[in-house]
Scaffold this motif. Structure first.
Motif, PDB file in Angstrom:
ATOM      1  N   HIS A 196       0.832  -1.207   0.000  1.00 15.10           N
ATOM      2  CA  HIS A 196       0.000   0.000   0.000  1.00 15.10           C
ATOM      3  C   HIS A 196       0.868   1.259   0.000  1.00 15.10           C
ATOM      4  N   ASN A 197       0.311   2.345  -0.521  1.00 12.97           N
ATOM      5  CA  ASN A 197       1.131   3.561  -0.567  1.00 12.97           C
ATOM      6  C   ASN A 197       1.177   4.252   0.808  1.00 12.97           C
ATOM      7  N   PHE A 198       2.066   5.233   0.903  1.00 12.95           N
ATOM      8  CA  PHE A 198       2.352   5.849   2.198  1.00 12.95           C
ATOM      9  C   PHE A 198       1.117   6.527   2.804  1.00 12.95           C
ATOM     10  N   LEU A 199       0.327   7.174   1.963  1.00  8.24           N
ATOM     11  CA  LEU A 199      -0.859   7.871   2.489  1.00  8.24           C
ATOM     12  C   LEU A 199      -1.852   6.893   3.103  1.00  8.24           C
ATOM     13  N   HIS A 200      -2.010   5.753   2.416  1.00  8.00           N
ATOM     14  CA  HIS A 200      -2.880   4.706   2.977  1.00  8.00           C
ATOM     15  C   HIS A 200      -2.358   4.256   4.336  1.00  8.00           C
ATOM     16  N   LYS A 201      -1.042   4.089   4.411  1.00 11.38           N
ATOM     17  CA  LYS A 201      -0.439   3.595   5.654  1.00 11.38           C
ATOM     18  C   LYS A 201      -0.650   4.590   6.797  1.00 11.38           C
ATOM     19  N   ILE A 202      -0.556   5.880   6.474  1.00 12.40           N
ATOM     20  CA  ILE A 202      -0.805   6.891   7.515  1.00 12.40           C
ATOM     21  C   ILE A 202      -2.254   6.762   8.002  1.00 12.40           C
ATOM     22  N   TYR A 203      -3.148   6.560   7.051  1.00 15.40           N
ATOM     23  CA  TYR A 203      -4.560   6.386   7.423  1.00 15.40           C
ATOM     24  C   TYR A 203      -4.741   5.154   8.318  1.00 15.40           C
ATOM     25  N   TYR A 204      -3.987   4.085   8.043  1.00 16.93           N
ATOM     26  CA  TYR A 204      -4.113   2.863   8.849  1.00 16.93           C
ATOM     27  C   TYR A 204      -3.594   3.089  10.282  1.00 16.93           C
ATOM     28  N   VAL A 205      -2.517   3.864  10.404  1.00 19.78           N
ATOM     29  CA  VAL A 205      -2.022   4.173  11.759  1.00 19.78           C
ATOM     30  C   VAL A 205      -3.090   4.987  12.492  1.00 19.78           C
ATOM     31  N   TYR A 206      -3.717   5.890  11.763  1.00 23.03           N
ATOM     32  CA  TYR A 206      -4.808   6.697  12.332  1.00 23.03           C
ATOM     33  C   TYR A 206      -5.927   5.776  12.845  1.00 23.03           C
ATOM     34  N   LYS A 207      -6.265   4.755  12.044  1.00 20.44           N
ATOM     35  CA  LYS A 207      -7.309   3.811  12.479  1.00 20.44           C
ATOM     36  C   LYS A 207      -6.884   3.039  13.740  1.00 20.44           C
ATOM     37  N   LEU A 208      -5.601   2.710  13.783  1.00 15.72           N
ATOM     38  CA  LEU A 208      -5.086   2.033  14.986  1.00 15.72           C
ATOM     39  C   LEU A 208      -5.256   2.917  16.223  1.00 15.72           C
ATOM     40  N   LEU A 209      -4.909   4.214  16.049  1.00 16.63           N
ATOM     41  CA  LEU A 209      -5.036   5.146  17.176  1.00 16.63           C
ATOM     42  C   LEU A 209      -6.494   5.304  17.598  1.00 16.63           C
ATOM     43  N   ILE A 210      -7.386   5.366  16.612  1.00 16.22           N
ATOM     44  CA  ILE A 210      -8.818   5.480  16.918  1.00 16.22           C
ATOM     45  C   ILE A 210      -9.264   4.270  17.748  1.00 16.22           C
ATOM     46  N   ASN A 211      -8.862   3.090  17.280  1.00 17.63           N
ATOM     47  CA  ASN A 211      -9.287   1.869  17.992  1.00 17.63           C
ATOM     48  C   ASN A 211      -8.673   1.772  19.373  1.00 17.63           C
ATOM     49  N   GLN A 212      -7.431   2.252  19.505  1.00 24.08           N
ATOM     50  CA  GLN A 212      -6.830   2.237  20.834  1.00 24.08           C
ATOM     51  C   GLN A 212      -7.590   3.189  21.760  1.00 24.08           C
ATOM     52  N   GLY A 213      -8.028   4.325  21.195  1.00 24.87           N
ATOM     53  CA  GLY A 213      -8.837   5.269  21.973  1.00 24.87           C
ATOM     54  C   GLY A 213     -10.142   4.620  22.422  1.00 24.87           C
ATOM     55  N   LYS A 214     -10.771   3.867  21.517  1.00 25.88           N
ATOM     56  CA  LYS A 214     -12.012   3.159  21.879  1.00 25.88           C
ATOM     57  C   LYS A 214     -11.750   2.177  23.017  1.00 25.88           C
ATOM     58  N   ASN A 215     -10.586   1.549  22.925  1.00 25.93           N
ATOM     59  CA  ASN A 215     -10.144   0.611  23.956  1.00 25.93           C
ATOM     60  C   ASN A 215     -10.154   1.274  25.336  1.00 25.93           C
ATOM     61  N   LEU A 216      -9.550   2.469  25.398  1.00 25.53           N
ATOM     62  CA  LEU A 216      -9.463   3.187  26.677  1.00 25.53           C
ATOM     63  C   LEU A 216     -10.851   3.620  27.150  1.00 25.53           C
ATOM     64  N   ILE A 217     -11.674   4.081  26.214  1.00 28.81           N
ATOM     65  CA  ILE A 217     -13.028   4.514  26.582  1.00 28.81           C
ATOM     66  C   ILE A 217     -13.833   3.319  27.109  1.00 28.81           C
ATOM     67  N   ASP A 218     -13.685   2.182  26.448  1.00 28.12           N
ATOM     68  CA  ASP A 218     -14.403   0.976  26.902  1.00 28.12           C
ATOM     69  C   ASP A 218     -14.018   0.605  28.330  1.00 28.12           C
ATOM     70  N   ARG A 219     -12.712   0.735  28.614  1.00 29.52           N
ATOM     71  CA  ARG A 219     -12.262   0.423  29.975  1.00 29.52           C
ATOM     72  C   ARG A 219     -12.905   1.376  30.977  1.00 29.52           C
ATOM     73  N   TYR A 220     -12.904   2.669  30.618  1.00 30.24           N
ATOM     74  CA  TYR A 220     -13.467   3.650  31.533  1.00 30.24           C
ATOM     75  C   TYR A 220     -14.981   3.427  31.684  1.00 30.24           C
ATOM     76  N   TYR A 221     -15.613   2.989  30.623  1.00 33.13           N
ATOM     77  CA  TYR A 221     -17.050   2.719  30.638  1.00 33.13           C
ATOM     78  C   TYR A 221     -17.385   1.698  31.733  1.00 33.13           C
ATOM     79  N   ILE A 222     -16.534   0.694  31.856  1.00 36.35           N
ATOM     80  CA  ILE A 222     -16.750  -0.321  32.904  1.00 36.35           C
ATOM     81  C   ILE A 222     -16.369   0.237  34.272  1.00 36.35           C
ATOM     82  N   ILE A 223     -15.185   0.871  34.328  1.00 36.51           N
ATOM     83  CA  ILE A 223     -14.690   1.390  35.609  1.00 36.51           C
ATOM     84  C   ILE A 223     -15.699   2.329  36.249  1.00 36.51           C
ATOM     85  N   SER A 224     -16.282   3.202  35.420  1.00 44.86           N
ATOM     86  CA  SER A 224     -17.181   4.223  35.961  1.00 44.86           C
ATOM     87  C   SER A 224     -18.578   3.669  36.236  1.00 44.86           C
TER      88      SER A 224
END
Lengths: 97, 309
Positions: free
Chosen positions: B67-95
């Motif tokens: 894949h080209n570089f721009l696509h790869k940047i977008y994929y890292v962005y998706k990883l960050l989004i999903n990691q953010g969801k991960n943290l929110i999900d944890r807080y959802y349970i904690i709270s």
């Protein structure tokens, strides 16, 4: 310590050394070459944490022993001497184990 | 209290104001609303979190070679989004705002193991799905103690979420900073018929061996297999994936029974077991490419430590 007890400790040390060499793949190490008072981990015999697993299993299978007080772990696993003393004290206290 | 938990979850990512926005949006708009904020926040990390970007790119470069570089940047962005969801999900349970449905269907052999009070084992996890949420679920599903090897101070939120070490709780923590990395306690726990949970995809400086992963040699820690071979217990590979907003699924791709073929063949045996695990992980990222959050370049670590294998 009576002669009998001293002799028992010697036997346990010997047994432990042989078991270490056999179980830990200590190639080129003769059981008699292991100094009873040298540290087992890090400097000394140079064992690592996975070897510690093997020693724990060895104590359980051969002597029926479990180290319940982990605060004493460092003391017990320090050398062949300390290990032998632990085995001697605990198997003597409950010979059925 | 909840503030501290969310801060601990987010570690260095996010300032106080940012976390406040996430909490408020979670209360007002629920999970989807809080997720929505991530799409605005993550570009900041994509641009300014250089170590995070590089580590994410190390994986994306190998997962999406052509894949080209721009696509790869977008994929890292998706990883960050999903990691953010991960943290929110944890807080959802904690709270205490809700729970997630956890789909867990172990086969008969695993169920028998989980219900056998005498038989211990190692749960080999990876930084996939949301292992913290899964642990909260597993603690309820498996009726035997589960020990986590982790530094309690690194996972304060998780510790609170699971109420680990509580008198009634089955999930307990062993610190790798204890004597000999906590292996004596882990070994004894397994011998008592308990389960021990270890991460298998990141070395954190521990001894490692190489295995082929996404087309190149990568470094994997092997302590789980060394322990299992010595004790004579199974290694149960356990992954999870977020399959919808409020649902996670648990997978058990392999159960390995590590036994050395001979005392002189330990290295080859361990490499074989690690390769199986790497293949499991490769299959996982083929199906869920944006749910592996190792954020570490496991292909180019400085050295391989396996002095006596």
């Amino acid at each position: 310590m009576s002669d009998n007890e001293a002799q028992e400790l010697v036997e346990i040390r010997k047994k432990l050394k042989t078991m270490l060499v056999e179980n830990l793949s200590l190639e080129d190490v003769n059981p008699d070459d292991i100094k009873a008072d040298e540290p087992l981990f890090g400097e000394g015999l140079g064992l690592d944490s996975l070897d510690a697993v093997e020693i724990v299993v060895m104590l359980q299978r051969n002597f029926g022993l479990e180290v319940k007080d982990m605060n004493k772990g460092r003391e017990i696993f320090y050398s062949i001497d300390t290990l032998a003393k632990y085995v001697y004290d605990h198997t003597k206290a409950s010979p059925e184990s | 209290m909840a503030d501290k938990k969310l801060k601990a979850s987010a570690k260095k990512r996010g300032n106080r104001l940012g976390l406040w926005f996430f909490k408020i949006s979670l209360r007002l708009f629920g999970l989807s609303g809080a997720y929505g904020l991530l799409y605005l926040v993550c570009p900041y990390y994509l641009i300014f979190d250089r170590p995070g970007f590089s580590a994410g790119m190390a994986y994306i470069n190998r997962r999406y070679r052509d894949h080209n570089f721009l696509h790869k940047i977008y994929y890292v962005y998706k990883l960050l989004i999903n990691q953010g969801k991960n943290l929110i999900d944890r807080y959802y349970i904690i709270s205490g705002q809700g729970q997630f449905e956890i789909e867990d269907q172990p086969d008969e052999r695993l169920e028998a193991l989980f219900n056998d009070p005498q038989r211990g084992g190692i749960l080999l996890l990876a930084h996939v799905g949301n292992w913290q949420v899964i642990m909260a679920g597993l603690g309820k599903l498996i009726k035997k103690p589960i020990y986590l090897l982790m530094r309690p101070e690194d996972n304060v939120a998780l510790k609170d979420m699971l109420d680990v070490d509580g008198e009634q709780e089955l999930v307990k923590i062993i610190s790798p900073e204890g004597y000999l990395g906590g292996v004596i306690e882990l070994t004894q726990a397994i011998s008592r018929g308990h389960l021990v949970s270890i991460m298998g995809d990141r070395t954190y400086g521990a001894d490692s061996v190489e295995a082929c992963f996404l087309g190149e040699k990568a470094h994997f820690p092997y302590a789980a297999f060394g322990m299992a071979a010595a004790i004579g217990c199974p290694v149960i590979v356990l992954f999870s994936a977020k399959v919808s907003t409020k649902k996670y699924r648990i997978f058990y791709p392999t159960v390995i029974e590590p036994r050395y073929s001979s005392r002189h063949n330990k290295r080859q045996d361990i490499e074989g077991w690690i390769q199986k695990f790497a293949k499991n992980l490769e299959d996982y990222v083929a199906e869920y490419p944006f749910q592996w959050f190792v954020f570490d370049d496991i292909w180019t670590e400085n050295s391989i430590n396996n002095k006596r294998l």
